[in-house]
Write a protein that holds these residues in place. Structure first.
Motif, short mmCIF file in Angstrom:
data_model
loop_
_atom_site.label_atom_id
_atom_site.label_comp_id
_atom_site.label_asym_id
_atom_site.label_seq_id
_atom_site.Cartn_x
_atom_site.Cartn_y
_atom_site.Cartn_z
N THR A 35 0.85 -1.19 0.00
CA THR A 35 0.00 0.00 0.00
C THR A 35 0.88 1.24 0.00
OG1 THR A 35 -0.03 0.11 2.39
CG2 THR A 35 -1.79 -1.15 1.35
N GLU A 36 0.24 2.38 -0.14
CA GLU A 36 0.99 3.64 -0.10
C GLU A 36 1.72 3.80 1.23
OE1 GLU A 36 2.02 5.92 -2.22
OE2 GLU A 36 1.12 4.51 -3.65
N SER A 37 1.01 3.49 2.33
CA SER A 37 1.69 3.68 3.62
C SER A 37 2.79 2.64 3.81
CB SER A 37 0.71 3.69 4.79
OG SER A 37 -0.33 2.82 4.58
N GLY A 38 2.58 1.45 3.21
CA GLY A 38 3.65 0.45 3.25
C GLY A 38 4.89 0.96 2.55
N ARG A 39 4.64 1.59 1.40
CA ARG A 39 5.76 2.09 0.62
C ARG A 39 6.51 3.19 1.37
NH1 ARG A 39 6.79 1.45 -4.68
NH2 ARG A 39 4.70 0.66 -5.06
N SER A 40 5.74 4.09 1.98
CA SER A 40 6.46 5.17 2.67
C SER A 40 7.14 4.64 3.93
CB SER A 40 5.53 6.35 2.95
OG SER A 40 4.48 5.96 3.77
N GLU A 83 10.32 3.19 2.67
CA GLU A 83 11.23 4.20 2.13
C GLU A 83 11.84 5.07 3.24
OE1 GLU A 83 8.85 5.99 -0.86
OE2 GLU A 83 9.38 4.45 -2.36
N LYS A 84 11.03 5.31 4.26
CA LYS A 84 11.52 6.13 5.37
C LYS A 84 12.54 5.37 6.21
CE LYS A 84 7.57 8.98 6.18
NZ LYS A 84 6.31 8.40 6.63
N ALA A 85 12.37 4.05 6.26
CA ALA A 85 13.23 3.25 7.13
C ALA A 85 13.93 2.16 6.35
CB ALA A 85 12.39 2.64 8.25
N ALA A 141 11.78 -7.56 5.36
CA ALA A 141 12.23 -8.19 4.11
C ALA A 141 11.08 -8.24 3.10
CB ALA A 141 12.75 -9.59 4.39
N LEU A 142 9.90 -8.53 3.61
CA LEU A 142 8.74 -8.61 2.71
C LEU A 142 8.47 -7.27 2.05
CD1 LEU A 142 6.15 -10.20 1.70
CD2 LEU A 142 4.98 -9.08 3.57
N LEU A 143 8.42 -6.24 2.87
CA LEU A 143 8.13 -4.91 2.32
C LEU A 143 9.21 -4.51 1.32
CD1 LEU A 143 6.75 -2.86 5.35
CD2 LEU A 143 5.50 -4.16 3.64
N ALA A 144 10.45 -4.83 1.66
CA ALA A 144 11.55 -4.47 0.76
C ALA A 144 11.39 -5.20 -0.57
CB ALA A 144 12.88 -4.82 1.42
N GLN A 145 11.04 -6.49 -0.47
CA GLN A 145 10.88 -7.23 -1.71
C GLN A 145 9.71 -6.70 -2.55
OE1 GLN A 145 9.51 -11.52 -2.53
NE2 GLN A 145 11.69 -11.72 -2.13
#
Ligand code: ADP
Ligand code: ZN
Ligand code: ZN
Length: 818
Positions: free
Chosen positions: A117-122, A125-127, A140-144
């Motif tokens: 999601t958008e908040s997932g992406r930010s 990206e922020k961290a 790792a999941l979010l990064a992938q």
């Protein structure tokens, strides 16, 4: 604290939900709105989880859910809320309401996916280094996800070591979404072309300010419409591909590949909707719709526009606005043929700019329907076009619901749950804080009444586009015609002459008759008996081609009698012309003409329907004969004559809406004539030319009709001045039906006269239907809430007296009292 039980609504005629235990293995996939397979009595049923609870009711044997069907809950919380409202208002078992809402259960080839999601992406990206709130696996999941463009299959997430619980936690935190996406679609793509606004690019200012004529054609097409598929663009501009290629090289255009919508119909190819500048009336209407959007809150608007006033054009722009505001829209149309037509327009308008338009109607196969439904649920389609049940389309962030031809009776479902699609649309709009836009040339009395009283906002399109004249409507008095000609043809001399003229001028004629079949009554000349259906108290219709009698209510069949079944007389005769008869007659009277018939017998499938309409629209037919199906919506440009065989058959029905229906039908059908450049003429054959429904239809004067009809409704205490409920007690066993209606009458009678009127029990107008004997109560009250209260009480009373719930049929706001 875990919720280990849930209440499930089942498609059974019982006004309750059922508690089941959630096995640990299903804990993650069972949520409110999910479909589950559960044991019920001795079978398995598909039910819908209404809520999850901590405790089961004591002292009951709780069974376990067998299987979870959905990965993503099928229904949104808003739709669950809507279902509860419907169950209460229409006194329908909630499980049956859900059944009406849900897509068919089919095996679709799907892939479960994790979406960033958008908040997932930010968050990621922020961290870039693991933030404290996420464990390494989640990180790792979010990064992938980020790396793979925002979507990965669920199995890849599992490979990273995340189980269902971990994923659900991320979903609840708003960082990811889970969805089920359809596989196996033809991934055929098309090239979409867009105008590149060169003026926005200072380096391009060297371009010559005056563009050549071909370029100008492309520019105006694309700027009016937005990006278009290449095929459409070429058609619209009448240019060759090389011109487009050159402009692409010159940097005037840009292009990309886009998937073709699978629900696309064959007529889509190369279809270019005309791009009109709105006229002043349309502009004003659109402004009012926009003003409603600006307020950002619920409201109902009625667009009362005469036939051919260009309502569709206003709908399209209202939807366009809705999408631009990041919201979604539903367009309800009264019948399947119109979903194709409006769907086609929507795809042309929005298909290329936004991912999609979904079409939902009952003629789709289960797989197609489920597929479209899930595209909507997954957010892949943001515009839904469909018939009645499309009002349950699982769109989120709904901004606009359009109900075209809001007066149409096809919006009313005549089986449980007996809801009215337009009314549910208004309630849904209210729940979602959206706008509801009702459109009609002949609004229902109820709707117009609300518009007059200020409850709805009234938008008026009083004239046809481009100052085209309304068709001239003439009455053919059949009494006179007969006294002159002594002919028994259903086609009067005037209509015959009119058709002849059409054929001579190579224009087209529509001939409308409101019964299908060959003859709608079979009568014995000796004893007067008519051949009735054995299951229903109604006469059977003769179908000549199929060589049999059919009951249009229960579908039962009989051979054609050689003699009277009662008195054995040989003098059996057939009377009352139906569409089949009329077609035969027209072929006889106009031997050279190309004639086709459109009714429920000839148009059994979507394809047949489309073929006939397509052939007529393309000018391959001269005369089209048919039932009401023809009256609605279609925009045929070369029709100059519309004939109505008998305006009276709908007037004489024992129904308080008879006049309204007749007026609507005549006005609608008159609206099919003279829509193009050529003026139109309508001939209405009748035995009662003086009736106000016919007189006002001739003048095409809706307000006049409204005034007269409201006087009648007020005097007789009918809607819109009272709320109505029709209660039918029915059983195949006559004695039971009588006993139960007596019992129900005992419950009702003390309430009579106290703010409501209770009429009945009386034999229903259709005293026998599908083998069941029927008795009727009619409840009238100016206060709807009182009606609901008394009826609610009646339901409890039924339980108390052990009268089966299926024996009592409650029709709230009935459209017909038959
Ligand atoms: P309605 O639904 O109100 O009967 P339609 O929306 O079908 O009418 O429009 C009738 C015809 O008028 C269509 O062919 C449509 O393309 C055309 N039309 C709509 N708006 C305009 C306009 N502003 N100028 C010219 N033609 C228009
Ligand atoms: Zn007889
Ligand atoms: Zn029958």
């Amino acid at each position: 604290m875990s919720l280990s039980f849930c209440n499930v609504a089942l498609p059974v005629p019982l006004r309750t939900t059922f508690t089941y235990a959630i096995p640990d293995s299903l804990r993650d996939s069972v949520q409110p709105g999910s479909r589950v397979l559960v044991p019920f009595r001795n079978k398995l049923l598909v039910g819908l989880v209404v809520e999850c609870v901590q405790h089961a009711p004591p002292a009951t044997k709780i069974r376990e859910i067998t299987k979870a069907i959905d990965f993503l809950p099928a229904l949104t919380p808003k739709l669950i809320e809507l279902a509860h409202w419907m169950a209460g208002y229409y006194l329908a078992p909630v499980g049956e309401v859900f059944r009406a809402m849900l897509p068919p259960v089919t095996e679709l080839r799907t892939q479960r996916q994790v979406v960033l999601t958008e908040s997932g992406r930010s968050a990621i990206e922020k961290a870039p280094a693991a933030p404290r709130s996420l464990d390494p696996q989640q990180h790792a999941l979010l990064a992938q996800l980020c790396e793979k463009g925002g979507v990965i299959p669920l199995v890849s997430a599992t490979k990273l070591g995340l189980d269902g619980t971990a994923l659900q936690r991320l979903r609840r935190a708003g960082l990811i979404e889970l969805r089920e996406s359809m596989l196996g679609r033809k991934s055929k793509t098309q090239r979409v072309i867009a105008w590149k606004d060169v003026r926005a690019n200072p380096e391009d200012s060297a371009l010559p300010p005056i563009l050549d004529e071909k370029v100008e054609r492309v520019r105006s097409a694309l700027q009016a419409r937005g990006p278009l598929p290449q095929s459409q663009l070429l058609r619209a501009t009448q240019l060759s591909r090389s011109v487009i290629e050159r402009m692409l090289r010159d940097g005037l255009l840009e292009s990309w590949e886009e998937r073709i919508d699978p629900a696309e119909d064959p007529f889509d190819v190369g279809y270019v909707p005309p791009a009109h500048e709105l006229n002043a009336e349309q502009e004003t209407a659109l402004k009012l719709v926009r003003a409603r959007f600006e307020l950002g809150e619920f409201g109902v608007l009625l667009m009362h526009g005469v036939t051919g006033s260009g309502k569709t054009e206003v709908y399209m722009r209202a939807v366009q606005d809705t999408l631009a505001r990041g919201k979604t829209a539903i367009i309800l149309v009264p019948e399947i043929a119109l979903t194709l037509w409006i769907g086609r327009q929507c795809r042309a308008w929005f298909g290329a700019r936004f991912e999609g338009v979904a079409v939902l109607h009952s003629a789709l196969s289960d797989v197609e329907r489920a597929r479209e439904w899930w595209r909507v649920r997954n957010g892949e389609a943001r515009v839904v076009v469909g018939t009645r049940s499309a009002i349950f389309a699982p769109l989120e962030n709904l901004g606009l619901i359009i109900v075209d031809e809001e007066q149409e009776s096809s919006y009313k479902q005549e089986e449980t749950p007996r809801y009215h699609g337009r009314d549910v649309a208004i309630v849904r709009a209210k729940m979602e804080n959206a706008a509801a836009l009702l459109g009609s040339a002949t609004p229902s009395l109820e709707t117009y009444h609300h518009a007059r009283s200020g409850k709805y906002e009234l938008l008026t399109l009083a004239s046809r586009v481009e100052q085209r004249a309304m068709a001239s409507v003439e009455i053919v008095d059949l009494r006179e015609d007969f006294s002159k000609t002594h002919q028994t043809s259903p086609i009067s001399a005037a209509l015959h002459a009119g058709i002849q003229e059409c054929l001579a001028q190579k224009t087209q004629a529509l001939v409308l008759i409101n019964r299908r079949g060959y003859s709608w009554s079979v009568l014995c000349r000796s004893c007067g008996a008519s051949v009735q259906c054995e299951n229903c108290s109604i006469s059977m219709t003769h179908h000549k081609q199929r060589n049999r009698l059919e009951c249009h209510y229960c579908g039962s069949l009989k051979p054609i009698p050689k003699q009277c079944p009662k008195c054995q007389s040989k003098y059996v005769y057939f009377f009352g012309e139906g569409s089949e008869h009329l077609e035969e007659r027209l072929r006889k009277e106009f031997p050279g003409a190309r004639i086709a018939r459109l009714d429920r017998d000839t148009a059994r499938t979507k394809r047949q329907f489309q073929e006939t309409l397509g052939a007529f629209a393309a000018g391959a037919l001269d005369i089209l004969v048919g039932t009401q199906m023809l009256a609605k919506g279609h925009d045929f440009q070369r029709v100059t004559l519309v004939g109505v065989i008998s305006a009276d058959s709908s007037l004489s029905l024992p129904d308080f809406r008879a006049a309204e229906r007749t007026f609507q039908l005549l006005t609608q059908v008159a609206g099919r004539a003279g829509r193009g450049e050529l003026p139109g003429r309508v001939l209405i054959q009748t035995y009662y030319p003086e009736h106000y429904a016919i007189q006002d239809a001739v003048k095409q004067d809706y307000p006049a009709f409204y005034e007269r009809e409201t006087q009648f409704r007020r005097a007789m205490a009918y809607p819109p001045f009272t709320s109505l409920a029709n209660v039918i007690v029915r059983d195949t066993d006559l004695e039971k039906a009588i006993r139960w209606s007596r019992q129900l009458s005992e419950y009702f009678s003390p309430h009579d006269g106290k703010g409501l009127r209770i009429l009945g029990p009386a034999a229903a107008p259709l005293a026998k239907l599908k083998r069941e004997h029927r008795f009727q109560f009619l409840l009238k009250s100016p206060k709807r809430s009182l009606l609901a209260k008394i009826l609610g009480g009646a339901m409890t009373y039924l339980d108390l007296k052990e009268i089966p719930e299926t024996a009592v049929l409650v029709d709230m706001d009935p459209l017909s009292l038959m």
